[in-house]
Design a protein around this motif. Structure first.
Motif, PDB file in Angstrom:
ATOM      1  N   ALA A  72       6.196  10.532 -15.288  1.00 18.39           N
ATOM      2  CA  ALA A  72       5.828   9.878 -14.025  1.00 18.39           C
ATOM      3  C   ALA A  72       5.577   8.395 -14.253  1.00 18.39           C
ATOM      4  N   TYR A  73       4.900   8.056 -15.350  1.00 13.10           N
ATOM      5  CA  TYR A  73       4.646   6.644 -15.652  1.00 13.10           C
ATOM      6  C   TYR A  73       5.941   5.897 -15.973  1.00 13.10           C
TER       7      TYR A  73
ATOM      8  N   ARG B 238       8.914   6.556 -14.809  1.00  8.35           N
ATOM      9  CA  ARG B 238       9.922   6.770 -13.769  1.00  8.35           C
ATOM     10  C   ARG B 238      10.585   5.445 -13.394  1.00  8.35           C
TER      11      ARG B 238
ATOM     12  N   SER C  51      12.881   2.904 -11.140  1.00  8.38           N
ATOM     13  CA  SER C  51      12.993   2.745  -9.684  1.00  8.38           C
ATOM     14  C   SER C  51      14.278   3.374  -9.163  1.00  8.38           C
TER      15      SER C  51
ATOM     16  N   THR D 152       4.934  13.384  -7.874  1.00  3.76           N
ATOM     17  CA  THR D 152       4.867  12.046  -8.456  1.00  3.76           C
ATOM     18  C   THR D 152       6.093  11.766  -9.326  1.00  3.76           C
TER      19      THR D 152
ATOM     20  N   TRP E 165       9.183  13.207  -9.220  1.00  5.67           N
ATOM     21  CA  TRP E 165      10.480  13.167  -8.539  1.00  5.67           C
ATOM     22  C   TRP E 165      10.523  12.208  -7.361  1.00  5.67           C
ATOM     23  N   GLU E 166       9.406  12.054  -6.671  1.00  6.34           N
ATOM     24  CA  GLU E 166       9.425  11.201  -5.476  1.00  6.34           C
ATOM     25  C   GLU E 166       8.754   9.855  -5.695  1.00  6.34           C
ATOM     26  N   GLY E 167       7.948   9.743  -6.729  1.00 10.85           N
ATOM     27  CA  GLY E 167       7.203   8.516  -6.962  1.00 10.85           C
ATOM     28  C   GLY E 167       6.004   8.442  -6.040  1.00 10.85           C
TER      29      GLY E 167
ATOM     30  N   GLU F  20       3.790   2.269  -2.896  1.00  5.31           N
ATOM     31  CA  GLU F  20       3.429   1.017  -3.560  1.00  5.31           C
ATOM     32  C   GLU F  20       1.912   0.854  -3.592  1.00  5.31           C
TER      33      GLU F  20
ATOM     34  N   VAL G 260      -0.723   6.334 -10.605  1.00  6.69           N
ATOM     35  CA  VAL G 260      -0.413   7.711 -11.025  1.00  6.69           C
ATOM     36  C   VAL G 260      -1.693   8.405 -11.486  1.00  6.69           C
TER      37      VAL G 260
END
Length: 158
Positions: free
Chosen positions: A74-75, A77, A79, A127, A129-131, A134, A138
């Motif tokens: 997740a960290y 990931r 853009s 988190t 897969w979709e993020g 802004e 995380v």
């Protein structure tokens, strides 16, 4: 006749003593055997409980390890990514292991522990897969579910 009667009484008393002694001996042996069987059952139950506790600890460790790997994904990931991107290929394998670990928690633990683990899994899955929007962190997004899982696991493990 008196001598004979005395001998009969002595024999009867002796026989009564043997019967009484044999009965008491049988009762003591029977009680000892029952106590030994009960102690063996308790020993087996304790051994089984310890084995299950060990299995549960190993499963918790596995879940926490793969959760940490997923969190690193997740960290990291990017853009933008597609299904050929190295991040995706690594993350897909990690998330599959995380999914399995989540299901194993359901099998081995009471539902409150699984519910907490599953909430953590779902939050981390989202988190990864979709993020996140802004400005969201995380760590902050995952911490509540992560702590709820750890608290539930600790309560069950004692």
């Amino acid at each position: 006749m008196t001598a004979m009667s005395g001998q009969v009484w002595v024999s009867l008393i002796s026989l009564g003593g043997v019967v009484l002694g044999g009965s008491l001996s049988y009762l003591v042996q029977h009680r000892t055997q029952l106590s030994a069987e009960h102690a063996e059952q308790q020993r087996q139950q304790i051994a089984l409980s310890e084995a299950r506790r060990g299995e549960r600890l190993a499963l918790l460790e596995r879940f926490i390890e793969v959760s940490a790997e997923a969190e690193r994904c997740a960290y990291a990931r990017p853009s933008e990514w597609d299904d050929t991107h190295a991040w995706y290929l690594t993350t897909r394998e990690i998330m599959a292991r995380f999914w399995v670990a989540d299901r194993l928690i359901r099998i081995q633990f009471p539902l409150p522990v699984h519910d907490a683990a599953h909430a953590h899994f779902l939050g981390l899955n989202r988190t990864v897969w979709e993020g996140l929007p802004e400005g969201e962190s995380v760590r902050d997004y995952l911490e509540d579910n992560q702590m709820a899982f750890l608290d539930a696991a600790r309560a069950v493990m004692g």
